[in-house]
Design a protein around this motif. Structure first.
Motif, PDB file in Angstrom:
ATOM      1  N   PRO A  22      39.043  43.670  43.036  1.00 27.33           N
ATOM      2  CA  PRO A  22      38.243  42.525  43.428  1.00 27.33           C
ATOM      3  C   PRO A  22      38.778  41.239  43.617  1.00 27.33           C
ATOM      4  O   PRO A  22      39.853  41.090  42.551  1.00 27.33           O
ATOM      5  N   HIS A  25      36.077  38.233  40.033  1.00 28.44           N
ATOM      6  CA  HIS A  25      35.424  38.958  39.238  1.00 28.44           C
ATOM      7  C   HIS A  25      35.041  38.363  37.749  1.00 28.44           C
ATOM      8  O   HIS A  25      35.935  37.771  37.134  1.00 28.44           O
ATOM      9  N   GLY A  38      40.895  38.084  39.362  1.00 28.61           N
ATOM     10  CA  GLY A  38      40.633  38.577  40.753  1.00 28.61           C
ATOM     11  C   GLY A  38      42.029  38.807  41.343  1.00 28.61           C
ATOM     12  O   GLY A  38      43.296  38.127  40.908  1.00 28.61           O
TER      13      GLY A  38
END
Length: 137
Positions: A22, A25, A38
């Motif tokens: 991701p 996050h 991230g």
């Protein structure tokens, strides 16, 4: 053409790799001192060219006296001895050093920049989508 549709079919059937990391996050654990992290890209200069390198950005809250809320920039390296993936710290940026944070829209290239007091160059980062770039800002 037949070959183009054949290639598209093969690509769709290829086994998927690990889940995408991701870009932004927030941890579910309220006790965590990690505010957000991230996998994004950082713009670097290499041999007079500009390159984008995958990095892990982690915003960590300073909770004890004397600790600063800090943005950690790390890259994943492979340990030569063990063959395992490890994280190597590239930068630690205390939030109090930040002069400016900007969202930059480069025609579908979703970037944001960090300007740090008394540092000539801005840090530029790129994410996969607009939402994650704006979340970082």
């Amino acid at each position: 053409s037949a070959s183009a549709s054949h290639e598209a079919t093969n690509a769709a059937e290829a086994p998927s790799g690990p889940p995408a990391k991701p870009c932004f996050h927030r941890p579910n654990n309220p006790n965590s001192n990690l505010i957000a992290n991230g996998w994004i890209e950082q713009q670097r200069r290499s041999k007079m060219r500009i390159v984008w390198k995958d990095i892990l950005a982690s915003l960590v809250e300073g909770r004890r006296p004397g600790e600063e809320t800090t943005l950690w920039i790390q890259r994943q390296i492979t340990n030569a001895a063990s063959g395992r993936a490890e994280l190597e710290a590239l930068h630690q940026i205390p939030m109090k050093w930040l002069e400016d944070v900007n969202y930059l829209d480069f025609y579908g290239d979703h970037r944001f920049s960090l300007k740090i007091y008394n540092v000539a160059d801005e840090f530029q980062f790129r994410t996969a989508d607009e939402v994650s770039a704006k979340n970082w800002v």
